[in-house]
Design a protein around this motif. Structure first.
Motif, PDB file in Angstrom:
ATOM      1  N   LEU A   1       0.813  -1.222   0.000  1.00  0.00           N
ATOM      2  CA  LEU A   1       0.000   0.000   0.000  1.00  0.00           C
ATOM      3  C   LEU A   1       0.849   1.275   0.000  1.00  0.00           C
ATOM      4  O   LEU A   1       0.306   2.373  -0.103  1.00  0.00           O
ATOM      5  N   LYS A   2       2.136   1.128   0.109  1.00  0.00           N
ATOM      6  CA  LYS A   2       3.038   2.278   0.022  1.00  0.00           C
ATOM      7  C   LYS A   2       3.805   2.293  -1.291  1.00  0.00           C
ATOM      8  O   LYS A   2       4.620   3.179  -1.539  1.00  0.00           O
ATOM      9  N   SER A   3       3.531   1.297  -2.136  1.00  0.00           N
ATOM     10  CA  SER A   3       4.300   1.126  -3.362  1.00  0.00           C
ATOM     11  C   SER A   3       3.765   1.929  -4.540  1.00  0.00           C
ATOM     12  O   SER A   3       4.446   2.056  -5.560  1.00  0.00           O
ATOM     13  N   GLY A   4       2.538   2.447  -4.426  1.00  0.00           N
ATOM     14  CA  GLY A   4       1.906   3.111  -5.560  1.00  0.00           C
ATOM     15  C   GLY A   4       1.208   2.144  -6.495  1.00  0.00           C
ATOM     16  O   GLY A   4       0.575   2.562  -7.471  1.00  0.00           O
ATOM     17  N   LEU A   5       1.300   0.833  -6.192  1.00  0.00           N
ATOM     18  CA  LEU A   5       0.659  -0.162  -7.041  1.00  0.00           C
ATOM     19  C   LEU A   5      -0.827  -0.301  -6.722  1.00  0.00           C
ATOM     20  O   LEU A   5      -1.647  -0.489  -7.618  1.00  0.00           O
ATOM     21  N   VAL A   6      -1.165  -0.218  -5.447  1.00  0.00           N
ATOM     22  CA  VAL A   6      -2.541  -0.448  -4.996  1.00  0.00           C
ATOM     23  C   VAL A   6      -2.960   0.680  -4.071  1.00  0.00           C
ATOM     24  O   VAL A   6      -2.217   1.043  -3.143  1.00  0.00           O
ATOM     25  N   GLY A   7      -4.152   1.229  -4.316  1.00  0.00           N
ATOM     26  CA  GLY A   7      -4.651   2.321  -3.483  1.00  0.00           C
ATOM     27  C   GLY A   7      -5.222   1.860  -2.162  1.00  0.00           C
ATOM     28  O   GLY A   7      -5.012   2.487  -1.124  1.00  0.00           O
TER      29      GLY A   7
END
Length: 344
Positions: free
Chosen positions: A68-74
């Motif tokens: 959730l901090k990767s920018g992949l998943v909101g």
């Protein structure tokens, strides 16, 4: 495209064991918010599992290990599927992104033309036979001339058991198999004393042992079917029973899948660590008492193995079991396109 009613019922029953010990208030599906919001590659990752210990535990903590901090998943939404019809509907209507399935069900749907890929095999064996306290350990031969309750006709537990009987030189003519539609019904019948032997998956096995002990009945975890599998096949004492599947549209995004694989690996490691915090979260989700959870986790043999890396084990399992009933996997072993490779 639909599965047969018999295989739908059996597989759905296999995924319905949560009611065996549930005593807490129903768990409210949760949403874990991340940093990316609508700017993330995938705004909302919708995860669906059965509400069972074996199937839902591997996603405990999912989203808290960096995804959730990767920018992949909101954000991550955790919810449940309650029947095979609802599972198939979730997949075919693009209403799920990441779903826990019995291994044969994923193969069956794929072979029926559903756009589904196996991301990872996760649960590697959880089948045991409960019997008398003086039973010979891990010996199917002692069942000759005996009666045994077996759940989920024509699905994984039933077919694995019959295969191991055959490979041990026995058949259903030597052993009286009494079929039960669910593990819960079989467990209740055993605990009442109406059966001497029963095949049960975890966590029903641990509950049956606990309840039998409380009633004063002396029983034992007599036969570890994973060990019997090793004895008759020469392979490790494990076989892939359940995993994580994703729709084709998710599988195509290699950047997203790399993040999901990484998160799943860390979540499974968290569960295997069995910390008090993790046990409490699993209890919150399933209602299974903490002492049972602690006992069961090691026996689930949780290990997130990417689909393509698990292909040989899964294909071997299906090839062997299909000699008894090919319909339970949709008529054939899935081809290589079913098994996702690791993009990391």
């Amino acid at each position: 495209m639909s599965l047969s009613r018999r295989h739908l019922f059996g597989a759905a029953a296999l995924a319905s064991l949560a009611g065996v010990t549930s005593c807490a208030k129903p768990y409210t599906p949760e949403v874990i918010e991340g940093d990316g919001g609508k700017d993330a590659l995938l705004e909302n990752l919708r995860i669906h599992t059965p509400k069972t210990l074996a199937f839902s535990a591997p996603t405990t903590g999912f989203g808290t290990h960096g995804l959730l901090k990767s920018g992949l998943v909101g954000k991550v939404s955790l919810d449940y599927w309650v029947s095979m019809e609802s599972l198939q509907s979730l997949i075919t209507s693009d209403a799920t992104d990441f779903v826990a399935v019995p291994m044969n069900v994923g193969a069956n749907l794929y072979n029926k033309g559903v756009d589904l890929k196996l991301a990872a095999a996760v649960v590697w064996g959880m089948l045991y036979v409960i019997g008398p306290a003086n039973a010979t350990k891990d010996d199917l031969g002692q069942l000759k001339g005996k009666k045994i309750g077996v759940p989920y006709p024509n699905n994984m537990p039933d077919i694995v058991f019959r295969y191991l009987l055959k490979e041990s030189g026995l058949s259903d003519k030597d052993v009286e198999i009494v079929s039960f539609p669910t593990g819960q019904e079989l467990m209740s019948t055993f605990v009442k004393g109406d059966l001497e032997w029963a095949l049960l998956p975890e966590h029903a096995m641990s509950v049956a042992l606990m309840k039998s002990k409380k009633s004063g009945r002396e029983v034992s975890r007599a036969i570890d079917l994973q060990q019997v599998w090793a004895n008759v096949t020469g392979l490790p004492a494990r076989f892939p029973m359940a995993g994580i599947a994703v729709p084709g549209r998710i599988a195509k995004d290699t950047k997203l899948m790399a993040g999901l694989f990484e998160e799943l690996t860390k979540s499974v490691a968290q569960v295997n660590s069995a910390s008090d915090e993790t046990i409490a979260e699993i209890n919150k989700r399933t209602g299974v008492p903490a002492p049972i959870i602690k006992q069961v986790i090691p026996r689930l043999q949780l290990n997130a193995v990417v689909g393509a890396e698990a292909k040989d084990d899964i294909s071997d399992l299906f090839t062997r079991l299909a000699t008894l009933n090919p319909k339970f996997i949709g008529g054939k072993v899935p081809d290589a396109d079913f098994f996702l490779a690791d993009p990391r």
